[in-house]
Design a protein around this motif. Sequence first.
Motif, PDB file in Angstrom:
ATOM      1  N   ALA A 182      -0.998   4.230  -0.629  1.00  0.00           N
ATOM      2  CA  ALA A 182       0.000   3.236  -0.227  1.00  0.00           C
ATOM      3  C   ALA A 182      -0.416   2.580   1.080  1.00  0.00           C
ATOM      4  O   ALA A 182      -0.750   3.261   2.058  1.00  0.00           O
ATOM      5  CB  ALA A 182       1.372   3.885  -0.080  1.00  0.00           C
ATOM      6  N   ASN A 183      -0.420   1.246   1.083  1.00  0.00           N
ATOM      7  CA  ASN A 183      -0.605   0.445   2.301  1.00  0.00           C
ATOM      8  C   ASN A 183      -1.857   0.798   3.098  1.00  0.00           C
ATOM      9  O   ASN A 183      -1.809   0.918   4.329  1.00  0.00           O
ATOM     10  CB  ASN A 183       0.624   0.562   3.204  1.00  0.00           C
ATOM     11  CG  ASN A 183       1.818  -0.148   2.613  1.00  0.00           C
ATOM     12  OD1 ASN A 183       1.710  -1.280   2.155  1.00  0.00           O
ATOM     13  ND2 ASN A 183       2.952   0.537   2.603  1.00  0.00           N
ATOM     14  N   CYS A 184      -2.976   0.960   2.416  1.00  0.00           N
ATOM     15  CA  CYS A 184      -4.233   1.159   3.144  1.00  0.00           C
ATOM     16  C   CYS A 184      -4.536  -0.096   3.967  1.00  0.00           C
ATOM     17  O   CYS A 184      -4.383  -1.225   3.484  1.00  0.00           O
ATOM     18  CB  CYS A 184      -5.377   1.407   2.163  1.00  0.00           C
ATOM     19  SG  CYS A 184      -5.305   2.992   1.319  1.00  0.00           S
ATOM     20  N   THR A 230      -6.846  -7.700  -5.493  1.00  0.00           N
ATOM     21  CA  THR A 230      -5.578  -8.210  -6.018  1.00  0.00           C
ATOM     22  C   THR A 230      -4.877  -7.145  -6.841  1.00  0.00           C
ATOM     23  O   THR A 230      -3.660  -6.927  -6.710  1.00  0.00           O
ATOM     24  CB  THR A 230      -5.812  -9.465  -6.879  1.00  0.00           C
ATOM     25  OG1 THR A 230      -6.489 -10.457  -6.106  1.00  0.00           O
ATOM     26  CG2 THR A 230      -4.493 -10.036  -7.380  1.00  0.00           C
ATOM     27  N   ALA A 233      -3.529  -4.554  -4.438  1.00  0.00           N
ATOM     28  CA  ALA A 233      -2.418  -5.076  -3.640  1.00  0.00           C
ATOM     29  C   ALA A 233      -1.150  -5.196  -4.473  1.00  0.00           C
ATOM     30  O   ALA A 233      -0.038  -4.939  -3.980  1.00  0.00           O
ATOM     31  CB  ALA A 233      -2.798  -6.433  -3.052  1.00  0.00           C
ATOM     32  N   GLU A 234      -1.286  -5.581  -5.737  1.00  0.00           N
ATOM     33  CA  GLU A 234      -0.119  -5.689  -6.615  1.00  0.00           C
ATOM     34  C   GLU A 234       0.568  -4.342  -6.815  1.00  0.00           C
ATOM     35  O   GLU A 234       1.753  -4.290  -7.140  1.00  0.00           O
ATOM     36  CB  GLU A 234      -0.536  -6.260  -7.971  1.00  0.00           C
ATOM     37  CG  GLU A 234      -0.874  -7.741  -7.944  1.00  0.00           C
ATOM     38  CD  GLU A 234      -1.383  -8.243  -9.281  1.00  0.00           C
ATOM     39  OE1 GLU A 234      -1.378  -9.471  -9.478  1.00  0.00           O
ATOM     40  OE2 GLU A 234      -1.789  -7.410 -10.127  1.00  0.00           O
ATOM     41  N   ARG A 235      -0.163  -3.263  -6.616  1.00  0.00           N
ATOM     42  CA  ARG A 235       0.387  -1.920  -6.808  1.00  0.00           C
ATOM     43  C   ARG A 235       0.695  -1.232  -5.484  1.00  0.00           C
ATOM     44  O   ARG A 235       0.879  -0.019  -5.436  1.00  0.00           O
ATOM     45  CB  ARG A 235      -0.585  -1.101  -7.663  1.00  0.00           C
ATOM     46  CG  ARG A 235      -0.496  -1.511  -9.124  1.00  0.00           C
ATOM     47  CD  ARG A 235      -1.798  -1.379  -9.883  1.00  0.00           C
ATOM     48  NE  ARG A 235      -1.610  -1.922 -11.234  1.00  0.00           N
ATOM     49  CZ  ARG A 235      -1.668  -3.223 -11.519  1.00  0.00           C
ATOM     50  NH1 ARG A 235      -1.910  -4.103 -10.556  1.00  0.00           N
ATOM     51  NH2 ARG A 235      -1.470  -3.646 -12.756  1.00  0.00           N
ATOM     52  N   GLY A 236       0.723  -2.019  -4.424  1.00  0.00           N
ATOM     53  CA  GLY A 236       1.130  -1.493  -3.128  1.00  0.00           C
ATOM     54  C   GLY A 236       0.109  -0.624  -2.440  1.00  0.00           C
ATOM     55  O   GLY A 236       0.433   0.076  -1.471  1.00  0.00           O
ATOM     56  N   ALA A 237      -1.142  -0.660  -2.902  1.00  0.00           N
ATOM     57  CA  ALA A 237      -2.163   0.214  -2.329  1.00  0.00           C
ATOM     58  C   ALA A 237      -2.770  -0.348  -1.054  1.00  0.00           C
ATOM     59  O   ALA A 237      -3.417   0.385  -0.303  1.00  0.00           O
ATOM     60  CB  ALA A 237      -3.266   0.471  -3.359  1.00  0.00           C
ATOM     61  N   SER A 239      -2.484  -3.104   2.522  1.00  0.00           N
ATOM     62  CA  SER A 239      -1.559  -3.711   3.482  1.00  0.00           C
ATOM     63  C   SER A 239      -1.448  -5.221   3.286  1.00  0.00           C
ATOM     64  O   SER A 239      -0.632  -5.873   3.936  1.00  0.00           O
ATOM     65  CB  SER A 239      -2.026  -3.405   4.911  1.00  0.00           C
ATOM     66  OG  SER A 239      -3.326  -3.946   5.134  1.00  0.00           O
ATOM     67  N   GLU A 241      -0.675  -8.842   1.263  1.00  0.00           N
ATOM     68  CA  GLU A 241       0.238  -9.371   0.260  1.00  0.00           C
ATOM     69  C   GLU A 241      -0.559  -9.775  -0.980  1.00  0.00           C
ATOM     70  O   GLU A 241      -1.582 -10.468  -0.864  1.00  0.00           O
ATOM     71  CB  GLU A 241       0.986 -10.588   0.804  1.00  0.00           C
ATOM     72  CG  GLU A 241       2.039 -10.265   1.836  1.00  0.00           C
ATOM     73  CD  GLU A 241       3.173  -9.443   1.238  1.00  0.00           C
ATOM     74  OE1 GLU A 241       3.530  -9.675   0.058  1.00  0.00           O
ATOM     75  OE2 GLU A 241       3.687  -8.550   1.942  1.00  0.00           O
ATOM     76  N   PRO A 242      -0.111  -9.376  -2.167  1.00  0.00           N
ATOM     77  CA  PRO A 242      -0.861  -9.721  -3.385  1.00  0.00           C
ATOM     78  C   PRO A 242      -1.101 -11.218  -3.537  1.00  0.00           C
ATOM     79  O   PRO A 242      -2.199 -11.642  -3.910  1.00  0.00           O
ATOM     80  CB  PRO A 242       0.034  -9.187  -4.510  1.00  0.00           C
ATOM     81  CG  PRO A 242       0.847  -8.111  -3.875  1.00  0.00           C
ATOM     82  CD  PRO A 242       1.063  -8.539  -2.457  1.00  0.00           C
TER      83      PRO A 242
END
Length: 356
Positions: A182-184, A230, A233-237, A239, A241-242
């Motif tokens: 999450a949020n790398c 992308t 980012a779409e999966r919240g991995a 930091s 924005e997708p």
Amino acid sequence: MALEGRFDDGVVRVGGDARQRYHDSRGYGYPLDGNEIALAPVEAAHLLYRGDLEAVVDVESGERLEFREFVAREPGLDFGVRFLVYADLRSRGFYLSPAAEPWIPNPPGSEADFAVFPRGKGPRDGDIAYALRIIGERTDIPASELREGVLAVVDEESEITYFKIDRRNPTGTSDTGGEMPANCEADLLADRVVIWDPPLELYERAFYGQPLEGREYDRPTLQCSLLEATYLAERGALSLEPETVRKRGREVEGERFDRRLTVYSVLRERGVVPKTGYKFGADFRTYADVESVENLGHSELLVRVHPAAYVFEPRDLALDVRLAHGVRKTMVFALVSGESDEDGGIEWWSLERLTP
């Protein structure tokens, strides 16, 4: 004694003992009344070529045609290339019939020219080995006309290349989505993304990106493609924005980016790891069963992404399939319609060289 035929209304009718001689024993034509049969022009031409049929009389003109005169008339659409393929397969021991009634009941799809029967079988046995379509090397093929079966392409020197066409359903067992971080912390560069201090498994098990440190790392800094970034980012991995990453992808690749992202995402969801296919002239190379990067096997497929309305040139098909075969992979085309369904509106087709 060789027989003669009568050419009328698009078929060649042959009487005498033609049914026993040509149809029952060798699979030519279809029966009419008594022992008479009807032959397609290409079947009649082959019998003329072999000397089994002496001549064909044109009912309308009364002209008596031997092989040369009959072929010169090109009696039928794309007659020249169809005759070459018909004769080639006959010489290889196959029986084949026009893919239409009344030659065979329940013929294959409308794009097929012939139904090819298994060796040792003919039109009366009910088994079809494959539907065959025949084109010249300058005839383009709309993607919408792809069908399961065999495509024969005749080049300008009358050499024939056979391609086996199948629907494909790429699936795998790779752990592509488990243990998603999450949020790398990540930075967007011009045409890629750098992920700082990601968990080791993101690379070593899920095979995202490439380590900035090469092979010598304790915990890698990952360089990811815009497609990979992308998706993550779409999966919240990440930091990021997708939409920010997606927008950059569109700026770099144009409309290709969304099509490739659709295919990339579907493959990941199916347990297949897609990586760049640049070295092979494709969009992706794929790995179906990744357990760890350390024990990574060879990729199995080369995937080229096209819109659903794409039109193939036979020369490009030959190049793609030859290259894939040369590196022991299968060429797959992902045709993206843009429709929203569980498969992303994608049709998957594989093409491989075939020796009948």
